[in-house]
Enzyme design. Structure first.
Site, PDB file in Angstrom:
ATOM      1  N   LYS A   1       0.831  -1.210   0.000  1.00  0.00           N
ATOM      2  CA  LYS A   1       0.000   0.000   0.000  1.00  0.00           C
ATOM      3  C   LYS A   1       0.865   1.258   0.000  1.00  0.00           C
ATOM      4  O   LYS A   1       0.632   2.186  -0.769  1.00  0.00           O
ATOM      5  CB  LYS A   1      -0.899   0.003   1.251  1.00  0.00           C
ATOM      6  CG  LYS A   1      -1.579   1.341   1.522  1.00  0.00           C
ATOM      7  CD  LYS A   1      -2.497   1.292   2.728  1.00  0.00           C
ATOM      8  CE  LYS A   1      -1.855   1.707   4.022  1.00  0.00           C
ATOM      9  NZ  LYS A   1      -1.555   3.134   4.173  1.00  0.00           N
ATOM     10  N   ASN A   2       1.874   1.268   0.858  1.00  0.00           N
ATOM     11  CA  ASN A   2       2.650   2.505   1.024  1.00  0.00           C
ATOM     12  C   ASN A   2       3.611   2.776  -0.132  1.00  0.00           C
ATOM     13  O   ASN A   2       4.234   3.830  -0.171  1.00  0.00           O
ATOM     14  CB  ASN A   2       3.398   2.495   2.369  1.00  0.00           C
ATOM     15  CG  ASN A   2       2.440   2.665   3.539  1.00  0.00           C
ATOM     16  OD1 ASN A   2       1.251   2.907   3.343  1.00  0.00           O
ATOM     17  ND2 ASN A   2       2.957   2.534   4.755  1.00  0.00           N
TER      18      ASN A   2
ATOM     19  N   ARG B   1      -6.151  10.252   4.306  1.00  0.00           N
ATOM     20  CA  ARG B   1      -5.318  11.340   4.824  1.00  0.00           C
ATOM     21  C   ARG B   1      -4.009  11.464   4.061  1.00  0.00           C
ATOM     22  O   ARG B   1      -3.461  12.554   3.947  1.00  0.00           O
ATOM     23  CB  ARG B   1      -5.011  11.108   6.312  1.00  0.00           C
ATOM     24  CG  ARG B   1      -6.247  10.998   7.169  1.00  0.00           C
ATOM     25  CD  ARG B   1      -6.908  12.334   7.347  1.00  0.00           C
ATOM     26  NE  ARG B   1      -8.124  12.195   8.133  1.00  0.00           N
ATOM     27  CZ  ARG B   1      -8.995  13.164   8.326  1.00  0.00           C
ATOM     28  NH1 ARG B   1      -8.806  14.337   7.758  1.00  0.00           N
ATOM     29  NH2 ARG B   1     -10.051  12.974   9.061  1.00  0.00           N
TER      30      ARG B   1
ATOM     31  N   CYS C   1      -6.065  12.708  12.211  1.00  0.00           N
ATOM     32  CA  CYS C   1      -6.491  11.413  11.695  1.00  0.00           C
ATOM     33  C   CYS C   1      -6.484  10.439  12.847  1.00  0.00           C
ATOM     34  O   CYS C   1      -6.240  10.816  13.989  1.00  0.00           O
ATOM     35  CB  CYS C   1      -5.597  10.936  10.569  1.00  0.00           C
ATOM     36  SG  CYS C   1      -4.031  10.329  11.138  1.00  0.00           S
TER      37      CYS C   1
ATOM     38  N   ARG D   1      -1.640  14.944  12.139  1.00  0.00           N
ATOM     39  CA  ARG D   1      -0.648  14.520  11.135  1.00  0.00           C
ATOM     40  C   ARG D   1      -0.130  15.768  10.440  1.00  0.00           C
ATOM     41  O   ARG D   1      -0.572  16.120   9.352  1.00  0.00           O
ATOM     42  CB  ARG D   1      -1.300  13.560  10.156  1.00  0.00           C
ATOM     43  CG  ARG D   1      -0.345  12.471   9.720  1.00  0.00           C
ATOM     44  CD  ARG D   1      -1.068  11.197   9.471  1.00  0.00           C
ATOM     45  NE  ARG D   1      -0.206  10.218   8.857  1.00  0.00           N
ATOM     46  CZ  ARG D   1      -0.566   8.980   8.637  1.00  0.00           C
ATOM     47  NH1 ARG D   1      -1.775   8.579   8.968  1.00  0.00           N
ATOM     48  NH2 ARG D   1       0.264   8.127   8.092  1.00  0.00           N
ATOM     49  N   PRO D   2       0.796  16.461  11.099  1.00  0.00           N
ATOM     50  CA  PRO D   2       1.258  17.730  10.534  1.00  0.00           C
ATOM     51  C   PRO D   2       1.990  17.521   9.218  1.00  0.00           C
ATOM     52  O   PRO D   2       2.542  16.452   8.952  1.00  0.00           O
ATOM     53  CB  PRO D   2       2.206  18.272  11.605  1.00  0.00           C
ATOM     54  CG  PRO D   2       2.532  17.146  12.504  1.00  0.00           C
ATOM     55  CD  PRO D   2       1.493  16.085  12.320  1.00  0.00           C
ATOM     56  N   ILE D   3       1.982  18.595   8.384  1.00  0.00           N
ATOM     57  CA  ILE D   3       2.709  18.513   7.105  1.00  0.00           C
ATOM     58  C   ILE D   3       3.670  19.696   6.976  1.00  0.00           C
ATOM     59  O   ILE D   3       3.982  20.131   5.870  1.00  0.00           O
ATOM     60  CB  ILE D   3       1.740  18.432   5.899  1.00  0.00           C
ATOM     61  CG1 ILE D   3       0.727  19.586   5.914  1.00  0.00           C
ATOM     62  CG2 ILE D   3       1.031  17.109   5.836  1.00  0.00           C
ATOM     63  CD1 ILE D   3       0.001  19.742   4.580  1.00  0.00           C
TER      64      ILE D   3
ATOM     65  N   ASP E   1       4.209   0.722  12.049  1.00  0.00           N
ATOM     66  CA  ASP E   1       3.052   0.041  11.465  1.00  0.00           C
ATOM     67  C   ASP E   1       2.942  -1.417  11.907  1.00  0.00           C
ATOM     68  O   ASP E   1       1.922  -2.056  11.664  1.00  0.00           O
ATOM     69  CB  ASP E   1       3.123   0.096   9.935  1.00  0.00           C
ATOM     70  CG  ASP E   1       2.759   1.468   9.390  1.00  0.00           C
ATOM     71  OD1 ASP E   1       2.167   2.264  10.138  1.00  0.00           O
ATOM     72  OD2 ASP E   1       3.060   1.743   8.221  1.00  0.00           O
TER      73      ASP E   1
ATOM     74  N   ILE F   1       7.069   7.046  17.030  1.00  0.00           N
ATOM     75  CA  ILE F   1       6.780   7.751  15.773  1.00  0.00           C
ATOM     76  C   ILE F   1       5.462   8.530  15.834  1.00  0.00           C
ATOM     77  O   ILE F   1       5.425   9.706  15.488  1.00  0.00           O
ATOM     78  CB  ILE F   1       6.758   6.771  14.568  1.00  0.00           C
ATOM     79  CG1 ILE F   1       8.045   5.935  14.531  1.00  0.00           C
ATOM     80  CG2 ILE F   1       6.572   7.526  13.251  1.00  0.00           C
ATOM     81  CD1 ILE F   1       9.333   6.697  14.294  1.00  0.00           C
TER      82      ILE F   1
ATOM     83  N   ARG G   1      -8.827  -0.539   4.363  1.00  0.00           N
ATOM     84  CA  ARG G   1      -7.943   0.492   3.809  1.00  0.00           C
ATOM     85  C   ARG G   1      -6.596  -0.102   3.399  1.00  0.00           C
ATOM     86  O   ARG G   1      -5.904   0.460   2.560  1.00  0.00           O
ATOM     87  CB  ARG G   1      -7.687   1.589   4.854  1.00  0.00           C
ATOM     88  CG  ARG G   1      -8.830   2.568   5.027  1.00  0.00           C
ATOM     89  CD  ARG G   1      -8.387   3.722   5.893  1.00  0.00           C
ATOM     90  NE  ARG G   1      -7.009   4.041   5.547  1.00  0.00           N
ATOM     91  CZ  ARG G   1      -6.091   4.476   6.397  1.00  0.00           C
ATOM     92  NH1 ARG G   1      -6.394   4.664   7.657  1.00  0.00           N
ATOM     93  NH2 ARG G   1      -4.869   4.736   5.996  1.00  0.00           N
TER      94      ARG G   1
HETATM   95  C1  UD1 Z   1       4.039   6.940   6.347  1.00  0.00           C
HETATM   96  C2  UD1 Z   1       3.199   5.700   6.122  1.00  0.00           C
HETATM   97  C3  UD1 Z   1       2.647   5.200   7.442  1.00  0.00           C
HETATM   98  C4  UD1 Z   1       3.779   4.985   8.434  1.00  0.00           C
HETATM   99  C5  UD1 Z   1       4.645   6.230   8.547  1.00  0.00           C
HETATM  100  C6  UD1 Z   1       5.880   6.039   9.415  1.00  0.00           C
HETATM  101  C7  UD1 Z   1       2.279   5.988   3.916  1.00  0.00           C
HETATM  102  C8  UD1 Z   1       1.064   6.223   3.068  1.00  0.00           C
HETATM  103  N1  UD1 Z   1       2.094   6.024   5.232  1.00  0.00           N
HETATM  104  O1  UD1 Z   1       3.175   7.938   6.885  1.00  0.00           O
HETATM  105  O2  UD1 Z   1       1.972   3.962   7.198  1.00  0.00           O
HETATM  106  O3  UD1 Z   1       3.220   4.699   9.700  1.00  0.00           O
HETATM  107  O4  UD1 Z   1       5.098   6.634   7.241  1.00  0.00           O
HETATM  108  O5  UD1 Z   1       6.633   4.979   8.930  1.00  0.00           O
HETATM  109  O6  UD1 Z   1       3.359   5.717   3.406  1.00  0.00           O
HETATM  110  N2  UD1 Z   1       5.677  14.690  10.844  1.00  0.00           N
HETATM  111  C9  UD1 Z   1       5.711  16.030  11.183  1.00  0.00           C
HETATM  112  N3  UD1 Z   1       5.690  16.953  10.170  1.00  0.00           N
HETATM  113  C10 UD1 Z   1       5.648  16.610   8.863  1.00  0.00           C
HETATM  114  C11 UD1 Z   1       5.615  15.236   8.521  1.00  0.00           C
HETATM  115  C12 UD1 Z   1       5.634  14.293   9.538  1.00  0.00           C
HETATM  116  O7  UD1 Z   1       5.750  16.391  12.347  1.00  0.00           O
HETATM  117  O8  UD1 Z   1       5.644  17.498   7.998  1.00  0.00           O
HETATM  118  C13 UD1 Z   1       5.710  13.679  11.923  1.00  0.00           C
HETATM  119  C14 UD1 Z   1       4.425  12.843  11.975  1.00  0.00           C
HETATM  120  O9  UD1 Z   1       3.427  13.491  12.724  1.00  0.00           O
HETATM  121  C15 UD1 Z   1       4.900  11.573  12.627  1.00  0.00           C
HETATM  122  C16 UD1 Z   1       6.322  11.426  12.083  1.00  0.00           C
HETATM  123  O10 UD1 Z   1       6.706  12.724  11.619  1.00  0.00           O
HETATM  124  O11 UD1 Z   1       4.953  11.747  14.015  1.00  0.00           O
HETATM  125  C17 UD1 Z   1       6.446  10.405  10.973  1.00  0.00           C
HETATM  126  O12 UD1 Z   1       5.622  10.771   9.916  1.00  0.00           O
HETATM  127  P1  UD1 Z   1       5.892  10.388   8.396  1.00  0.00           P
HETATM  128  O13 UD1 Z   1       7.170   9.617   8.287  1.00  0.00           O
HETATM  129  O14 UD1 Z   1       5.755  11.623   7.577  1.00  0.00           O
HETATM  130  O15 UD1 Z   1       4.682   9.412   8.120  1.00  0.00           O
HETATM  131  P2  UD1 Z   1       3.649   9.450   6.928  1.00  0.00           P
HETATM  132  O16 UD1 Z   1       4.365   9.760   5.649  1.00  0.00           O
HETATM  133  O17 UD1 Z   1       2.459  10.256   7.294  1.00  0.00           O
END
Ligand code: UD1
Length: 417
Positions: A22-23, A91, A115, A120-122, A305, A327, A397
Site C-alpha cells: 500500500k505505502n 489522509r 487522523c 498529522r502535521p505537514i 506500522d 513515531i 484500507r
Molecule cells: C508513512 C506511512 C505510514 C507509516 C509512517 C511512518 C504511507 C502512506 N504512510 O506515513 O503507514 O506509519 O510513514 O513509517 O506511506 N511529521 C511532522 N511533520 C511533517 C511530517 C511528519 O511532524 O511534515 C511527523 C508525523 O506526525 C509523525 C512522524 O513525523 O509523528 C512520521 O511521519 P511520516 O514519516 O511523515 O509518516 P507518513 O508519511 O504520514
C-alpha cells in the site's frame, strides 16, 4: 456496518501470498500523474486507499483502468484541485501535492488535519516546497499552492526523516529546474520503490535507500510498466497471525531484507523462521516468549506500522513486553480493545506494557485504525470463542479481503453485514 466474525483457536497452515505494498502503491499512483503517455502499474493492492488514489487521479483529469491488480493511468491529467471529500477519504492524499504542483504549477487541496493516529502535521512538506519556490497560503482549511515560474532544485535538510515529506519532495523535484538534494531523507523501502518507478519513467534520481537523495530535475518523463514491491507490513501481519494462533505458514513474497528488525523479534518470541526463495516460512508450536522491549523507529528500525500486530501476538506470551512508540502520538487505540479480550496491558503516553496471560477470550471489539484493526483480528485468531470485530472499513484500507486470506490458511473468519 460490516463486521468480521472470527472463531479463534484454529492453527494456521499452508501459504499466504503477500499483496503489493500500500505505502508504495499510493505514492506511485500519485507519481503516475507526472509522465506523458500510458503507465501500467502491476501488483496494486485492491484496497480502499488505492481506490481513493485512483479517484483523485480521475478528478485530476487522468484516465484510469483497473483490472485485477493492474492499473493503467493515461497521464493526460492537468487539473490541479483535489476536493475536500477526496482528501477526507484518505489522509495520505497529501502525497499528491508535490506531483500536482510540480506538473501544473498549482495545487489546491484541503489540509489533512487530524487522523486516527493523532495530528498529522505537514509542516516539513510545506517548508520544503516553499524553499523550492512555491507560494503557499491557507484559507478555511484549504491549501493553495502555486509556482507560477516553476519549482527550483534546492538543498533540503529534513529535521526528521519523514516518509511523506521525502516522497512529496521527490515528486516535486523531478519536475523542478536543476538539482535537489534531500538530506536526512526517509530510507524506507517504499522510498526506493518510488525512486525506481520514477527512474523507469526517465527521472534522474540517486541515493534512495540511504540518507541523502539527489535528483536532477526537469528530465522529460514518459510512461512505463512497473510492478509494486510486496507489502512488508502485511507480511508481518501474517507472521504475527501465525505466531499468535500457532501453526506453520509460508508467507510468499515476504522479503526478509525488508523485515530484519521485526524478524529478530519473532525469533526472540521463540518462532522458528526459515527463508525460501520467494518468502518466509514460520513455525510456532509452543507458547510464545515475551521479546523484551520493542521500540518503534524509522527504517531500518522496528516499524510503527507493525507495533499493533506484534502486540496482539505477545498478549499470550510468557513474560512482559514493553512497547515504546516513538513515531506517532496516538497509536495505542487497540490496547483498550485487546483488554476487552482479556489482555493485561497498561499504556501511558508512548509506553505500553503487556503482561502475558495464558488465555484471551472472544469479545465484541471495534477497530479504530488500520493496523490496530488488523491487530484485533490477530488476537481473535488466538482467542477462545468468537470475536465480532467492527470497524472493518479501517482494515479494508490496507488489507485485500482479509477474511479470505486468513480463511485460506485455516482460520475461521467471515464477513457479515
Ligand atoms: C508513512 C506511512 C505510514 C507509516 C509512517 C511512518 C504511507 C502512506 N504512510 O506515513 O503507514 O506509519 O510513514 O513509517 O506511506 N511529521 C511532522 N511533520 C511533517 C511530517 C511528519 O511532524 O511534515 C511527523 C508525523 O506526525 C509523525 C512522524 O513525523 O509523528 C512520521 O511521519 P511520516 O514519516 O511523515 O509518516 P507518513 O508519511 O504520514
Amino acid at each position: 456496518m460490516q463486521r468480521l466474525v472470527i472463531d479463534g483457536g484454529r492453527r494456521l497452515s499452508g501459504e499466504i501470498i503477500t499483496q503489493g505494498a500500500k505505502n508504495s502503491a499510493l505514492p506511485i499512483l500519485a507519481a503516475a500523474f507526472l509522465p506523458r503517455g500510458q503507465t501500467v502499474i502491476r501488483n496494486v493492492p485492491r484496497i480502499s486507499d488505492t481506490y481513493s488514489a485512483m479517484r483523485i487521479l480521475t478528478s485530476l483529469g487522468c484516465r484510469i483502468r483497473a483490472e485485477g491488480n493492474v492499473v493503467t493511468v493515461d497521464g493526460d491529467g492537468c487539473l490541479s484541485e483535489i476536493s475536500e471529500q477526496l482528501m477526507r477519504e484518505m489522509r495520505s492524499s497529501v502525497i499528491f501535492l508535490g506531483a500536482v504542483l510540480g506538473k501544473t504549477g498549482r495545487c489546491v487541496l484541503s489540509y489533512p488535519g487530524g487522523c486516527e493516529l493523532g495530528p498529522r502535521p505537514i509542516d516539513m512538506h510545506i517548508s520544503a516546497l516553499k524553499k523550492m519556490g512555491a507560494v503557499i497560503t491557507e484559507e478555511h482549511g484549504r491549501l493553495c499552492c502555486t509556482a507560477d515560474n516553476g519549482l527550483n532544485g534546492v538543498s533540503i535538510a529534513l529535521p526528521f526523516p519523514s516518509v511523506g515529506a521525502t516522497e512529496n519532495i521527490m515528486l516535486a523535484a523531478v519536475c523542478a529546474r536543476g538539482e535537489t538534494v534531500i538530506k536526512n531523507c526517509a530510507r524506507e523501502p517504499e522510498i526506493a520503490d518510488l525512486a525506481e518507478f520514477l527512474r523507469s519513467c526517465g527521472a534522474d534520481i540517486s541515493g534512495d535507500g540511504g540518507g541523502t537523495i539527489v535528483i536532477n530535475g526537469g528530465k522529460p518523463l514518459h510512461g512505463c510498466e512497473y510492478t509494486v514491491m510486496p507489502d512488508r507490513i502485511c507480511a508481518a501481519t501474517w507472521l504475527s497471525a501465525c505466531a499468535a494462533a500457532g501453526g506453520e505458514l509460508y508467507v510468499k513474497n515476504a522479503l526478509h531484507r525488508h523485515l530484519d528488525s521485526v524478524l529478530s523479534v519473532f525469533e526472540e518470541m521463540g518462532c522458528q523462521l526459515s527463508f525460501g526463495n520467494d518468502g518466509i516460512y514460520i513455525r510456532a508450536n509452543k507458547r510464545l516468549k515475551a521479546p523484551g522491549t520493542v521500540r518503534t523507529m524509522v527504517y531500518p528500525g522496528f516499524p510503527t506500522d507493525m507495533q499493533a500486530v506484534v502486540m496482539a501476538a505477545v498478549c499470550k506470551a510468557e513474560g512482559s513486553t514493553v512497547f515504546i512508540e516513538n513515531i506517532f502520538e496516538n497509536r495505542f487505540k487497540h490496547v483498550g480493545e485487546l483488554r476487552r479480550m482479556g489482555a493485561d496491558i497498561i499504556a501511558e503516553g508512548k509506553v505500553a506494557v503487556v503482561n502475558g496471560v495464558p488465555t484471551l477470550y472472544g469479545a465484541n471489539v471495534e477497530a479504530s485504525d488500520l493496523r490496530g484493526g488488523a491487530a484485533l483480528a490477530v488476537a481473535a485468531l488466538s482467542a477462545e470463542g468468537r470475536t465480532e470485530l467492527g470497524g472493518v472499513k479501517y482494515i479494508d484500507r490496507g488489507y485485500e479481503n482479509i477474511e479470505d486470506v486468513l480463511s485460506a490458511a485455516g482460520a475461521s473468519v467471515r464477513r457479515i453485514g
